[in-house]
Design an enzyme around this catalytic site. Structure first.
Site, mmCIF file in Angstrom:
data_model
loop_
_atom_site.group_PDB
_atom_site.id
_atom_site.type_symbol
_atom_site.label_atom_id
_atom_site.label_comp_id
_atom_site.label_asym_id
_atom_site.label_seq_id
_atom_site.Cartn_x
_atom_site.Cartn_y
_atom_site.Cartn_z
ATOM 1 N N HIS A 56 0.801 -1.236 0.000
ATOM 2 C CA HIS A 56 0.000 0.000 0.000
ATOM 3 C C HIS A 56 0.832 1.286 0.000
ATOM 4 O O HIS A 56 0.502 2.260 0.680
ATOM 5 C CB HIS A 56 -0.950 0.008 1.197
ATOM 6 C CG HIS A 56 -2.081 -0.976 1.091
ATOM 7 N ND1 HIS A 56 -2.561 -1.454 -0.108
ATOM 8 C CD2 HIS A 56 -2.844 -1.567 2.060
ATOM 9 C CE1 HIS A 56 -3.564 -2.292 0.116
ATOM 10 N NE2 HIS A 56 -3.758 -2.382 1.409
ATOM 11 N N HIS A 94 -9.751 2.397 0.074
ATOM 12 C CA HIS A 94 -9.721 1.269 1.006
ATOM 13 C C HIS A 94 -10.821 1.399 2.065
ATOM 14 O O HIS A 94 -10.572 1.211 3.257
ATOM 15 C CB HIS A 94 -8.347 1.191 1.668
ATOM 16 C CG HIS A 94 -7.950 -0.190 2.105
ATOM 17 N ND1 HIS A 94 -8.716 -0.954 2.951
ATOM 18 C CD2 HIS A 94 -6.865 -0.947 1.801
ATOM 19 C CE1 HIS A 94 -8.109 -2.107 3.179
ATOM 20 N NE2 HIS A 94 -6.981 -2.132 2.474
ATOM 21 N N GLU A 128 -11.659 -3.364 -3.213
ATOM 22 C CA GLU A 128 -10.621 -2.441 -3.664
ATOM 23 C C GLU A 128 -10.373 -2.652 -5.156
ATOM 24 O O GLU A 128 -9.676 -3.580 -5.555
ATOM 25 C CB GLU A 128 -9.338 -2.680 -2.877
ATOM 26 C CG GLU A 128 -9.514 -2.612 -1.361
ATOM 27 C CD GLU A 128 -8.398 -3.337 -0.629
ATOM 28 O OE1 GLU A 128 -7.215 -3.025 -0.882
ATOM 29 O OE2 GLU A 128 -8.706 -4.235 0.184
#
Length: 356
Positions: free
Chosen positions: A104, A174, A311
């Site tokens: 991420h 997210h 996502e």
């Protein structure tokens, strides 16, 4: 007519924008992390509850948001195996923030930036400049995230990015959803009904790094092409979901990705996107019942399996797999990622299915 209100959120330079539609549906986003902070949705009796996990104050997002609740994630969402990649013969080493791998966007990703914000009519445009070398990535990357809410109770999101060097870009939102309410926990999450428009998933190692191969979902716990109770589907996997589903793309701007409903409240969420993948994650890493809960909005303790994420994305670790859709961005090109979150309510107890 949609009403859009701007206010301060915590520190004076962090801004909060809230849209409210004629049904009472409302969405709040904040400039810190370009985060979706709240989504309030009426049920079939008109009762309105917040259906995304998050925090009531800025401190929660700054100091306790290790699960990336509601955040814009980048420069590269999901995992990059070995926390490194090679572009044009040059090796770039990234932060190792999940074992030996990169997750991420690294230690200080886009979720920790306070984005610049501009209101243009009913839209809010967030912008962020990631400098060459940030978290190990090459090139300056200028990113915009555009949010808009319309009277159809849909959140329209568009990610745009340009770079000064060839680099890896894979942005996503997210948000953690629980259509029974952010405070409803696993008990109600299991009662959701889910379907995903995907015939296969990406095969991964035990560290969740793709092998480059695909698994056809037919005859497996990952076959969500027909509506299935989420709790039953999670039980069949043994732990829950944290998997990239390869969306069956149509030859049009946006493709139907997923539909999730909560039968007793009547609320449903449909996701449409132009991306080839979607990560279904059932918050497996939130604290277990034997651990201290993550304290969120209204003092609620968030725990494992208390929400789901969808996502939309390029496939994880795409930079290492030539057979995956490319996650490389070249100077002069524009990264574009569109995703729509359409909310609604069924007045009947049995949900219907809408493919597009």
């Amino acid at each position: 007519m949609v009403n859009l209100v701007e206010e301060q959120f915590g520190e004076k330079n962090v801004r909060k924008f809230t849209w409210v539609t004629k049904t009472g549906f409302s969405v709040s986003v904040i400039s810190y992390g370009a985060i979706i902070q709240a989504i309030k949705v009426p049920d079939k009796t008109g009762d309105i509850v917040d259906v995304v996990l998050g925090f009531d104050d800025l401190d929660g997002y700054v100091n306790r948001n290790t699960p990336y609740l509601g955040a814009t994630v980048g420069r590269c969402a999901n995992r990059i195996g070995g926390a490194s990649f090679n572009i044009d013969g040059i090796e770039y080493k990234l932060a190792k923030n999940v074992g030996q791998d990169h997750l991420h966007g690294g230690i200080i990703g886009f979720n920790k930036a306070n984005w610049n914000s501009t209101r243009v009519g009913n839209k809010v445009i967030f912008s962020h400049l990631s400098k060459d070398g940030d978290e190990g990535y090459p090139g300056d990357l200028l990113t915009n995230v555009i949010y808009e809410v319309k009277d159809d109770d849909t959140i329209y999101v568009e990610f745009l990015a340009t770079a000064t060097k060839r680099t890896v870009v894979n942005l996503t939102n997210h948000s953690y959803f629980n259509l029974a309410g952010h405070d409803s926990g696993a008990e109600e999450l299991y009662n959701h009904v889910i379907m995903i428009n995907a015939d296969k998933i990406t095969e991964t190692t035990s560290e969740s790094i793709p092998t480059g191969k695909f698994i056809k979902v037919g005859g497996t716990p990952y076959d969500l092409r027909a509506p299935k109770r989420l709790g039953d589907a999670m039980t069949s996997t043994g732990y829950g979901f944290d998997d990239n589903f390869c969306v069956n793309m149509y030859d049009k701007d946006l493709t139907f990705v997923s539909r999730v409903s909560h039968p007793s409240s009547g609320r449903y969420l449909e996701v449409y996107s132009d991306q080839p993948g979607v990560q279904l994650y059932t918050s497996n890493s939130l604290p277990s019942p034997y651990e201290e809960a993550l304290v969120g909005k209204k003092g609620v303790g968030y725990r494992r399996h208390g929400a789901f994420c969808l996502e939309t994305q390029k496939f994880p670790d795409a930079v290492h797999h030539e057979n995956f859709p490319s996650a490389l961005l070249t100077p002069g090109d524009v990264y574009v990622h569109k995703v729509n979150y359409r909310f609604g309510v069924n007045n009947a107890d049995t949900p219907h299915v809408v493919l597009n």
